[in-house]
Every structure is written in structure tokens, then in C-alpha cells.
Design a protein around this motif. Structure first.
Motif, PDB file in Angstrom:
ATOM      1  N   PRO A 184       0.837  -1.202   0.000  1.00  0.00           N
ATOM      2  CA  PRO A 184       0.000   0.000   0.000  1.00  0.00           C
ATOM      3  C   PRO A 184       0.873   1.253   0.000  1.00  0.00           C
ATOM      4  CG  PRO A 184      -0.862  -1.607   1.546  1.00  0.00           C
ATOM      5  CD  PRO A 184       0.464  -2.138   1.085  1.00  0.00           C
ATOM      6  N   ASP A 185       0.434   2.280  -0.693  1.00  0.00           N
ATOM      7  CA  ASP A 185       1.217   3.497  -0.894  1.00  0.00           C
ATOM      8  C   ASP A 185       1.826   4.036   0.396  1.00  0.00           C
ATOM      9  OD1 ASP A 185       1.746   5.929  -2.846  1.00  0.00           O
ATOM     10  OD2 ASP A 185       0.961   6.781  -0.982  1.00  0.00           O
ATOM     11  N   ALA A 186       1.058   4.068   1.456  1.00  0.00           N
ATOM     12  CA  ALA A 186       1.522   4.673   2.701  1.00  0.00           C
ATOM     13  C   ALA A 186       2.652   3.893   3.361  1.00  0.00           C
ATOM     14  CB  ALA A 186       0.349   4.810   3.675  1.00  0.00           C
ATOM     15  N   GLU A 187       2.873   2.647   2.934  1.00  0.00           N
ATOM     16  CA  GLU A 187       3.889   1.810   3.572  1.00  0.00           C
ATOM     17  C   GLU A 187       5.206   1.754   2.804  1.00  0.00           C
ATOM     18  OE1 GLU A 187       2.298  -2.081   4.343  1.00  0.00           O
ATOM     19  OE2 GLU A 187       0.341  -1.285   4.975  1.00  0.00           O
ATOM     20  N   VAL A 188       5.218   2.295   1.605  1.00  0.00           N
ATOM     21  CA  VAL A 188       6.364   2.084   0.709  1.00  0.00           C
ATOM     22  C   VAL A 188       7.653   2.657   1.279  1.00  0.00           C
ATOM     23  CG1 VAL A 188       7.337   2.749  -1.533  1.00  0.00           C
ATOM     24  CG2 VAL A 188       5.008   1.848  -1.395  1.00  0.00           C
ATOM     25  N   GLU A 189       7.654   3.913   1.647  1.00  0.00           N
ATOM     26  CA  GLU A 189       8.904   4.552   2.062  1.00  0.00           C
ATOM     27  C   GLU A 189       9.403   3.992   3.384  1.00  0.00           C
ATOM     28  OE1 GLU A 189       8.586   8.799   1.739  1.00  0.00           O
ATOM     29  OE2 GLU A 189       8.163   8.704  -0.410  1.00  0.00           O
ATOM     30  N   ASP A 190       8.510   3.701   4.303  1.00  0.00           N
ATOM     31  CA  ASP A 190       8.935   3.123   5.577  1.00  0.00           C
ATOM     32  C   ASP A 190       9.578   1.756   5.374  1.00  0.00           C
ATOM     33  OD1 ASP A 190       8.084   5.315   7.011  1.00  0.00           O
ATOM     34  OD2 ASP A 190       6.189   4.405   7.664  1.00  0.00           O
ATOM     35  N   PHE A 191       8.994   0.951   4.484  1.00  0.00           N
ATOM     36  CA  PHE A 191       9.560  -0.372   4.256  1.00  0.00           C
ATOM     37  C   PHE A 191      10.915  -0.269   3.553  1.00  0.00           C
ATOM     38  CE2 PHE A 191       9.995  -4.387   1.815  1.00  0.00           C
ATOM     39  CZ  PHE A 191      10.033  -5.265   2.894  1.00  0.00           C
ATOM     40  N   ALA A 192      11.032   0.650   2.590  1.00  0.00           N
ATOM     41  CA  ALA A 192      12.320   0.839   1.923  1.00  0.00           C
ATOM     42  C   ALA A 192      13.397   1.238   2.930  1.00  0.00           C
ATOM     43  CB  ALA A 192      12.188   1.890   0.828  1.00  0.00           C
ATOM     44  N   LEU A 193      13.049   2.115   3.853  1.00  0.00           N
ATOM     45  CA  LEU A 193      14.009   2.520   4.879  1.00  0.00           C
ATOM     46  C   LEU A 193      14.354   1.367   5.813  1.00  0.00           C
ATOM     47  CD1 LEU A 193      12.682   6.088   5.727  1.00  0.00           C
ATOM     48  CD2 LEU A 193      14.975   5.535   4.894  1.00  0.00           C
ATOM     49  N   GLU A 194      13.351   0.576   6.128  1.00  0.00           N
ATOM     50  CA  GLU A 194      13.612  -0.597   6.973  1.00  0.00           C
ATOM     51  C   GLU A 194      14.626  -1.527   6.319  1.00  0.00           C
ATOM     52  OE1 GLU A 194      11.279  -4.662   8.252  1.00  0.00           O
ATOM     53  OE2 GLU A 194      10.091  -2.819   8.094  1.00  0.00           O
ATOM     54  N   LEU A 195      14.451  -1.797   5.043  1.00  0.00           N
ATOM     55  CA  LEU A 195      15.411  -2.624   4.324  1.00  0.00           C
ATOM     56  C   LEU A 195      16.790  -1.974   4.297  1.00  0.00           C
ATOM     57  CD1 LEU A 195      13.412  -3.834   1.178  1.00  0.00           C
ATOM     58  CD2 LEU A 195      13.961  -5.158   3.223  1.00  0.00           C
ATOM     59  N   ALA A 196      16.824  -0.680   4.001  1.00  0.00           N
ATOM     60  CA  ALA A 196      18.108   0.015   3.847  1.00  0.00           C
ATOM     61  C   ALA A 196      18.906   0.038   5.143  1.00  0.00           C
ATOM     62  CB  ALA A 196      17.876   1.437   3.354  1.00  0.00           C
ATOM     63  N   ARG A 197      18.229   0.050   6.271  1.00  0.00           N
ATOM     64  CA  ARG A 197      18.941   0.091   7.559  1.00  0.00           C
ATOM     65  C   ARG A 197      19.768  -1.171   7.789  1.00  0.00           C
ATOM     66  NH1 ARG A 197      13.666   1.883   9.516  1.00  0.00           N
ATOM     67  NH2 ARG A 197      13.668   4.169   9.604  1.00  0.00           N
ATOM     68  N   ARG A 198      19.405  -2.262   7.162  1.00  0.00           N
ATOM     69  CA  ARG A 198      20.116  -3.518   7.407  1.00  0.00           C
ATOM     70  C   ARG A 198      21.549  -3.459   6.901  1.00  0.00           C
ATOM     71  NH1 ARG A 198      15.140  -7.472   5.467  1.00  0.00           N
ATOM     72  NH2 ARG A 198      13.568  -6.632   6.918  1.00  0.00           N
ATOM     73  N   PRO A 199      21.808  -3.186   5.609  1.00  0.00           N
ATOM     74  CA  PRO A 199      23.198  -3.054   5.189  1.00  0.00           C
ATOM     75  C   PRO A 199      23.879  -1.821   5.797  1.00  0.00           C
ATOM     76  CG  PRO A 199      21.723  -2.461   3.389  1.00  0.00           C
ATOM     77  CD  PRO A 199      20.877  -3.065   4.463  1.00  0.00           C
ATOM     78  N   ALA A 200      23.087  -0.762   6.068  1.00  0.00           N
ATOM     79  CA  ALA A 200      23.672   0.476   6.594  1.00  0.00           C
ATOM     80  C   ALA A 200      24.269   0.286   7.981  1.00  0.00           C
ATOM     81  CB  ALA A 200      22.619   1.578   6.628  1.00  0.00           C
ATOM     82  N   ALA A 201      23.911  -0.785   8.666  1.00  0.00           N
ATOM     83  CA  ALA A 201      24.472  -1.041   9.994  1.00  0.00           C
ATOM     84  C   ALA A 201      25.966  -1.331   9.925  1.00  0.00           C
ATOM     85  CB  ALA A 201      23.733  -2.206  10.660  1.00  0.00           C
ATOM     86  N   ASP A 202      26.451  -1.734   8.760  1.00  0.00           N
ATOM     87  CA  ASP A 202      27.875  -2.009   8.576  1.00  0.00           C
ATOM     88  C   ASP A 202      28.281  -1.459   7.211  1.00  0.00           C
ATOM     89  OD1 ASP A 202      30.450  -3.017   8.257  1.00  0.00           O
ATOM     90  OD2 ASP A 202      29.956  -4.987   9.088  1.00  0.00           O
ATOM     91  N   PRO A 203      28.543  -0.154   7.140  1.00  0.00           N
ATOM     92  CA  PRO A 203      28.794   0.474   5.832  1.00  0.00           C
ATOM     93  C   PRO A 203      29.951  -0.134   5.049  1.00  0.00           C
ATOM     94  CG  PRO A 203      28.363   2.144   7.494  1.00  0.00           C
ATOM     95  CD  PRO A 203      28.514   0.846   8.222  1.00  0.00           C
ATOM     96  N   SER A 204      31.018  -0.489   5.722  1.00  0.00           N
ATOM     97  CA  SER A 204      32.167  -1.044   4.995  1.00  0.00           C
ATOM     98  C   SER A 204      31.803  -2.362   4.331  1.00  0.00           C
ATOM     99  CB  SER A 204      33.344  -1.247   5.954  1.00  0.00           C
ATOM    100  OG  SER A 204      33.804   0.002   6.450  1.00  0.00           O
ATOM    101  N   LEU A 205      31.119  -3.215   5.064  1.00  0.00           N
ATOM    102  CA  LEU A 205      30.697  -4.491   4.495  1.00  0.00           C
ATOM    103  C   LEU A 205      29.683  -4.280   3.380  1.00  0.00           C
ATOM    104  CD1 LEU A 205      30.660  -7.565   4.488  1.00  0.00           C
ATOM    105  CD2 LEU A 205      28.911  -7.470   6.308  1.00  0.00           C
ATOM    106  N   ALA A 206      28.758  -3.346   3.572  1.00  0.00           N
ATOM    107  CA  ALA A 206      27.738  -3.081   2.555  1.00  0.00           C
ATOM    108  C   ALA A 206      28.371  -2.650   1.246  1.00  0.00           C
ATOM    109  CB  ALA A 206      26.774  -1.999   3.047  1.00  0.00           C
TER     110      ALA A 206
END
Length: 245
Positions: A184-206
């Protein structure tokens, strides 16, 4: 006349295409700004992922038609360089040093679909409108569309969009493999950010992982950079032809 800006949330860069009066249509200046933003993000090694989105609920409607003059000599130096700035921006997003996600709400049309496809992953609204639309307005695809669409959506969907001007909604984009998830439209950006936070926790590895990902799953057929140039001459011809019709 439009801008590209970015902010950071923890280790995630959030890039926003911001020209809502034309549904976030891109100008050459915005293309150059987008490339500069990518340089800034790459230089900050504490950033481990990026999300690309559009302002006010629309991803990107393509090139800003207020600046598009198909009757101009497309090979004239200044005109050629102006539109090169937009094409180069897609390639620059595609070469960001971090994993990238497009958060697609509203429409991704023409150049907007190329921007969407420049990212590593796409999260789309179920009711998003995804349309190549080049032939519909009488011009040849550009930006390496056939290459970058084909490597995500496959031959059949790329043919439907690029040759027959079929429009996809978010659910269809998910089914074809063009998008990872339709929400649903209202969930798109929050979910994208949720995914992005996973690799962002270790920038060098990402950064190392995404380099391997792109190298190992590189182009089969024509390389994207070559495809941009391969399509360019025919697109210029088609714009001139359209203006003379």
C-alpha cells in the motif's frame, strides 16, 4: 526549477527528487545535481545504503517537458550535453558505492522508469503507474532502457513496456521481478528505509557486498553504458522526426 536534495537517517542516505509542480520531472540541472549528490554520499564512508524517492507522493514523471524541445538539433553541442546530464545521472545512481533502493509511489514514467531501474532494488506502491511510454509519444527509448529493464523484468515484460507501451501497476511489477515488493502506498517509504537500515548497519561491508553483487551479476548481452550510447543516436533521430511530422 526543481532540485535534488538528500538527508541522512543513521547510515542511510535519503535522496529526494523534488519538482512536484511537474510531478518530479527531471531537468539537466537536476541531473547534474543528482550526480553531485552521489559523489557526496560516496565520500561519506559512514553511509551504507541509499533510498531514492520522489517528493509529494510521485516518484518521477520523466524529463521535465518544459525543457524538452524535440525540434532542436539533438546533436548540437549544448542540447546533446544537456540531455547527457540526465542519462549520466542514471548511470551515477547505478554506480553509487552503497546498496540502493527505489521507493516508488505514484508514477515512474519515461526517464523516471530509468531512474527506478538504476537502483539495486525496488519497493513500489501497489497502485503505482510504471510506464516506459517512449513509443507512445513518438520517440525511441533512451538511457539504456532495454538493457536495464531486461535484466530485471526479463524479455517479455521489457517487450510489453518498451515496444507495446504497456503500463504496469505495482502488483504487476512485483510479479515480473521488476520490483521486490508491492505495498500500500503509505507503507512504501517506511519499508524501503527498513530494508536500507540492514546493510547500513555495517557500511564497509555493505560497500564491498554491493560491489561484488554488481560485478557477479553484470550485464549479459549489452553493457548498460554501451546501451546508453547505442540508443542515443536513434532517439535523436526519432525526436527530429517527431518534430517534422
Amino acid at each position: 526549477m526543481g532540485d535534488i536534495h538528500w538527508a541522512r537517517e543513521a547510515g542511510v542516505a535519503i535522496i529526494t527528487v523534488d519538482s512536484p509542480e511537474v510531478k518530479n520531472g527531471l531537468t539537466p540541472e537536476m541531473g547534474r545535481r543528482l550526480a553531485a549528490v552521489c559523489d557526496e554520499i560516496d565520500a561519506d564512508e559512514t553511509i551504507g545504503a541509499a533510498v531514492v524517492r520522489g517528493a509529494e507522493g510521485t516518484f518521477c514523471s520523466g524529463a521535465d517537458r518544459r525543457r524538452w524541445n524535440p525540434g532542436a538539433d539533438q546533436a548540437e553541442d549544448s542540447t546533446y550535453r544537456e540531455f547527457s546530464a540526465i542519462y549520466n545521472a542514471f548511470r551515477r545512481v547505478g554506480s553509487l558505492a552503497v546498496p540502493t533502493i527505489a521507493a516508488v509511489r505514484g508514477a515512474a514514467v519515461g526517464a523516471g522508469i530509468n531512474l527506478m531501474l538504476a537502483t539495486d532494488l525496488r519497493v513500489v506502491a501497489t497502485d503505482a503507474r510504471i510506464l516506459a511510454g517512449f513509443l507512445r509519444i513518438g520517440i525511441h527509448p533512451g538511457g539504456g532502457f532495454f538493457t536495464i529493464a531486461g535484466r530485471t523484468a526479463g524479455r517479455e515484460a521489457t517487450s510489453a513496456m518498451g515496444l507495446f507501451s504497456e503500463e504496469l501497476d505495482g502488483a504487476a511489477a512485483e510479479r515480473t521481478g521488476m520490483a521486490w515488493k508491492a505495498l500500500p502506498d503509505a507503507e512504501v517509504e517506511d519499508f524501503a528505509l527498513e530494508l536500507a537500515r540492514r546493510p547500513a548497519a555495517d557500511p564497509s561491508l555493505a560497500r564491498e557486498a554491493v560491489r561484488s553483487f554488481r560485478t557477479e551479476l553484470g550485464a549479459s548481452g549489452m553493457d548498460w553504458d554501451a546501451a546508453v550510447h547505442f540508443e542515443r543516436a536513434t532517439q535523436m533521430w526519432s525526436q527530429r522526426r517527431r518534430s517534422e511530422a
